[in-house]
Design a protein around this motif. Structure first.
Motif, PDB file in Angstrom:
ATOM      1  N   ILE A  52       0.841  -1.201   0.000  1.00  0.00           N
ATOM      2  CA  ILE A  52       0.000   0.000   0.000  1.00  0.00           C
ATOM      3  C   ILE A  52       0.875   1.249   0.000  1.00  0.00           C
ATOM      4  CG2 ILE A  52      -1.649   1.333   1.373  1.00  0.00           C
ATOM      5  CD1 ILE A  52      -2.848  -1.366   2.285  1.00  0.00           C
ATOM      6  N   GLY A  53       1.946   1.230   0.811  1.00  0.00           N
ATOM      7  CA  GLY A  53       2.882   2.354   0.813  1.00  0.00           C
ATOM      8  C   GLY A  53       3.548   2.533  -0.540  1.00  0.00           C
ATOM      9  N   ALA A  54       3.964   1.428  -1.160  1.00  0.00           N
ATOM     10  CA  ALA A  54       4.593   1.504  -2.480  1.00  0.00           C
ATOM     11  C   ALA A  54       3.610   2.016  -3.523  1.00  0.00           C
ATOM     12  CB  ALA A  54       5.129   0.128  -2.875  1.00  0.00           C
ATOM     13  N   MET A  55       2.352   1.588  -3.424  1.00  0.00           N
ATOM     14  CA  MET A  55       1.343   2.065  -4.370  1.00  0.00           C
ATOM     15  C   MET A  55       1.141   3.573  -4.232  1.00  0.00           C
ATOM     16  SD  MET A  55      -0.627   1.218  -6.829  1.00  0.00           S
ATOM     17  CE  MET A  55      -0.436  -0.560  -6.671  1.00  0.00           C
ATOM     18  N   SER A  56       1.185   4.074  -3.004  1.00  0.00           N
ATOM     19  CA  SER A  56       1.080   5.517  -2.793  1.00  0.00           C
ATOM     20  C   SER A  56       2.246   6.248  -3.457  1.00  0.00           C
ATOM     21  CB  SER A  56       1.068   5.837  -1.293  1.00  0.00           C
ATOM     22  OG  SER A  56      -0.032   5.241  -0.650  1.00  0.00           O
ATOM     23  N   LEU A 113      -4.310   6.765 -14.235  1.00  0.00           N
ATOM     24  CA  LEU A 113      -3.213   5.856 -14.561  1.00  0.00           C
ATOM     25  C   LEU A 113      -3.353   4.525 -13.828  1.00  0.00           C
ATOM     26  CD1 LEU A 113      -0.685   6.018 -16.318  1.00  0.00           C
ATOM     27  CD2 LEU A 113       0.587   6.780 -14.328  1.00  0.00           C
ATOM     28  N   ILE A 114      -3.575   4.577 -12.520  1.00  0.00           N
ATOM     29  CA  ILE A 114      -3.678   3.344 -11.744  1.00  0.00           C
ATOM     30  C   ILE A 114      -4.963   2.605 -12.085  1.00  0.00           C
ATOM     31  CG2 ILE A 114      -3.873   2.408  -9.417  1.00  0.00           C
ATOM     32  CD1 ILE A 114      -2.042   4.521  -8.429  1.00  0.00           C
ATOM     33  N   GLY A 115      -6.026   3.354 -12.377  1.00  0.00           N
ATOM     34  CA  GLY A 115      -7.278   2.714 -12.761  1.00  0.00           C
ATOM     35  C   GLY A 115      -7.137   1.859 -14.002  1.00  0.00           C
ATOM     36  N   ALA A 163       5.810   2.299 -18.433  1.00  0.00           N
ATOM     37  CA  ALA A 163       6.734   2.078 -17.314  1.00  0.00           C
ATOM     38  C   ALA A 163       5.992   2.132 -15.979  1.00  0.00           C
ATOM     39  CB  ALA A 163       7.846   3.125 -17.346  1.00  0.00           C
ATOM     40  N   ALA A 164       5.072   3.085 -15.863  1.00  0.00           N
ATOM     41  CA  ALA A 164       4.301   3.207 -14.620  1.00  0.00           C
ATOM     42  C   ALA A 164       3.372   2.018 -14.434  1.00  0.00           C
ATOM     43  CB  ALA A 164       3.504   4.507 -14.640  1.00  0.00           C
ATOM     44  N   MET A 165       2.658   1.655 -15.492  1.00  0.00           N
ATOM     45  CA  MET A 165       1.661   0.601 -15.378  1.00  0.00           C
ATOM     46  C   MET A 165       2.297  -0.769 -15.159  1.00  0.00           C
ATOM     47  SD  MET A 165      -1.079   1.959 -18.241  1.00  0.00           S
ATOM     48  CE  MET A 165      -2.310   0.706 -17.938  1.00  0.00           C
ATOM     49  N   SER A 166       3.496  -0.986 -15.715  1.00  0.00           N
ATOM     50  CA  SER A 166       4.172  -2.271 -15.515  1.00  0.00           C
ATOM     51  C   SER A 166       4.555  -2.463 -14.053  1.00  0.00           C
ATOM     52  CB  SER A 166       5.417  -2.361 -16.400  1.00  0.00           C
ATOM     53  OG  SER A 166       6.370  -1.383 -16.036  1.00  0.00           O
TER      54      SER A 166
END
Length: 613
Positions: free
Chosen positions: A136-140, A165-167, A356-359
């Motif tokens: 959760i911290g990494a996702m933030s 992006l995350i969606g 890069a972000a989504m991977s």
């Protein structure tokens, strides 16, 4: 952006979602498929997927900012995490040790090490909860960077950009599971390489750095200028002390900071890491393929360093030409893309960095959801749940983790601050019990559980209460590392010595399965002499190869930096060192890659390993 750029980005996002839906049927046959791809994916796919996941947008923005502001000193600072130096350790021995366990998650591994009773279950639950919290911290952290990047082009609030992006990543990850993660990572890795080639080409052709120039460094109220000369900025022999202003003053006792970063990296590497990185090794077919995927992973990841150096040099060039230094180093990427990339190509390049972000998002989402499904829901809440129910639980957990990560991200403004806490504070606090579990036979599940809880709480308290009270910024990094590490170590030792050892049969089975080195004499002595000799030879080779692999990886990565900086004298020295280290790595590791000590069958009917010492 121009309408053409928006069109290219939209096509990419739709293609990714369509691909995830296409893989839905194959990924939904069961949780082995949903979380590990049935352990039947080729090593090169797992390695390419790992590279794409490591080449995250957040990390790329932080590293480019550090290279821009500090030159090669930024590379050494990123030993804390961005250099991913634990890959050398995973390549030599830790990857195959984890693969041999044949489990789905790090938390499930605890039952192999500590048994299926109360001790093992306690360690398993605490490990699952700790990994979910870290995820959760990494996702933030990653969502802040994604929003900061995409918000520059969509002209929307950074929070809205990060949700978009995350969606998108959530949609195809929820639908297609691990199959979707790795195969979209391969596709996204190709896009990342296109970005690397294009940006590096622009930098080599355009960026002419003068002997003296100015960069911006963040402080509590904004940013301030700092002057460099090119020879110092590009030197691969940094000073033991620096004289940096603002927020980067925490790095001024440079030698001490790098020492702590190296200790932290060794703790993580020798502890076996976790999350989406270790998931690739759980999915590997054999010891040999665990080594090959690591080698391929490191090789592909080395191209990240020419990329961030190219962005840094273009950012400096922009300041020299326009006389307007980029105020926020973390905005180097969007500024360079906006100023140096033409319409059409700009849309493709933005799509590359969205890739890069989504991977990274998809890997974190899938790996963290596995802890809920395998180690909490199936293990304790619904042991009789069907495969279909478990897959749906994986999708539910994925959504919940993303939502919580987004909520926590709303209070974060600096990518570097949260990255430093995750890698140095929380990471160090969780690493101590992960190290002890491999190398000390007496360490038990209660020691792991208490040590993990103590490390987590200490990392949180240090960040919220202790760090703000320190007036000298140089001591903040030390506090972030030392307080959680010491608290975790004390918790591990006290809980272990005050409780009974793990059952002897469980420890023997674990040792026979994974065959680690360390303080296992009491268990190892129960084996026949010829088997002990085989294990000893393998362990000695691995230890020797590790001392070669670490400088080998560092040299490989620095070679790309020296090339982009056009430091030909340094480049020649690095290439020579890389060739020598590669030869040494072949003889100490690669030629033995297909040799595995197989001893399980020797004791199917033996009572030698079931008695106490």
């Amino acid at each position: 952006m121009h309408e053409i750029d928006y069109f290219i980005v939209a096509i990419y996002l739709l293609a990714i979602i369509a691909f995830g839906i296409f893989l839905e049927k194959k990924a939904s046959t069961g949780i082995e498929s949903y979380f590990l791809g049935n352990r039947n994916l080729p090593w090169w796919v797992l390695g390419a997927s790992g590279m794409a996941s490591n080449t995250d947008l957040a990390g790329t923005m932080v590293i480019a900012a550090l290279i821009y502001a500090l030159g090669t000193q930024g590379f050494f600072i990123e030993i804390r995490g961005g250099v991913v130096l634990i890959m050398a350790i995973l390549m030599i021995f830790m990857g195959k040790w984890n693969r041999r366990a044949k489990v789905m998650t790090l938390a499930e591994w605890m039952r192999l090490r500590f048994g299926t009773g109360r001790e093992g279950n306690t360690a398993r639950i605490i490990s699952a909860v700790a990994n979910i919290i870290f995820s959760i911290g990494a996702m933030s952290y990653f969502s802040v960077a994604g929003g900061k990047f995409l918000g520059q082009f969509l002209t929307v609030d950074d929070r809205i950009a990060s949700i978009i992006l995350i969606g998108m990543a959530l949609v195809y990850t929820v639908v297609s599971g691990f199959y979707g993660v790795v195969w979209t990572d391969v596709f996204q890795g190709i896009l990342i390489f296109l970005a690397i080639i294009y940006v590096c080409g622009i930098a080599l052709h355009t960026a002419n750095i003068p002997e003296t120039f100015s960069v911006s460094i963040p402080n509590d109220t904004g940013f301030e200028l700092y002057n460099w000369n090119f020879s110092d900025w590009s030197s691969i022999s940094p000073s033991l002390t620096l004289d940096l202003p603002g927020n980067y003053a925490i790095f001024n006792l440079f030698g001490g900071v790098i020492f702590f970063y190296m200790v932290k990296v060794f703790m993580e590497g020798f502890g076996g890491a976790g999350g989406y990185m270790i998931q690739r090794y759980f999915a590997a077919k054999s010891d040999r393929e665990a080594g090959l995927l690591s080698l391929f992973w490191i090789f592909l990841l080395s191209f990240r360093w020419p990329l961030v150096t190219a962005f840094a040099m273009l950012g400096i060039h922009y300041g020299v030409v326009t006389k307007e230094v980029i105020p926020d180093p973390e905005l180097i990427l969007p500024t360079v893309i906006r100023e140096y990339v033409p319409t059409g190509i700009k849309g493709l390049l933005i799509a590359c960095f969205i890739a890069a972000a989504m991977s990274t998002f998809d890997s974190i989402i899938n790996a963290s959801a596995a802890y809920w499904v395998k180690d909490i829901y199936q293990a304790y809440l619904r042991p009789q749940a069907s495969e279909r129910q478990l897959v749906w639980q994986g999708r539910f957990a994925s959504i919940l983790i993303v939502v919580l990560g987004l909520l926590f991200s709303f209070n974060i403004t600096s990518i570097n601050d949260i990255w430093g806490w995750l890698t140095l504070g929380l990471g160090a606090g969780l690493s101590v019990p992960l190290v002890l579990r491999w190398y000390w036979w007496r360490f038990n599940g209660y020691g792991f559980a208490i040590g993990t809880i103590a490390g987590m709480l200490a990392a949180i308290i240090t960040k919220l209460m202790i760090e703000p009270t320190l007036s000298d910024p140089q001591f903040k990094e030390y506090a972030l590392f030392l307080v959680p590490s010491i608290c975790s170590f004390v918790g591990c030792i006290l809980a272990t010595v005050l409780t009974e050892p793990t059952e002897w049969e469980t420890m023997s089975n674990f040792y026979l399965t994974t065959r680690p080195f360390g303080f296992w004499g009491e268990v190892r002595e129960q084996l026949p002499n010829n088997i002990q000799a085989k294990i000893k030879r393998e362990n000695q080779r691995d230890i020797l190869a590790t001392f070669v692999a670490i400088p080998w990886q560092l040299t490989l990565f620095m070679t790309g930096i020296a090339f982009m900086m056009k430091r030909w004298d340094t480049l020649g020295f690095l290439i020579l060192g890389f060739i020598v280290l590669s030869i040494a790595l072949y003889f100490t590791w690669f030629r033995h890659l297909s040799k595995e000590v197989k001893i399980e069958n020797h004791f199917q009917n033996s009572d030698k390993v079931s008695k106490n010492p």
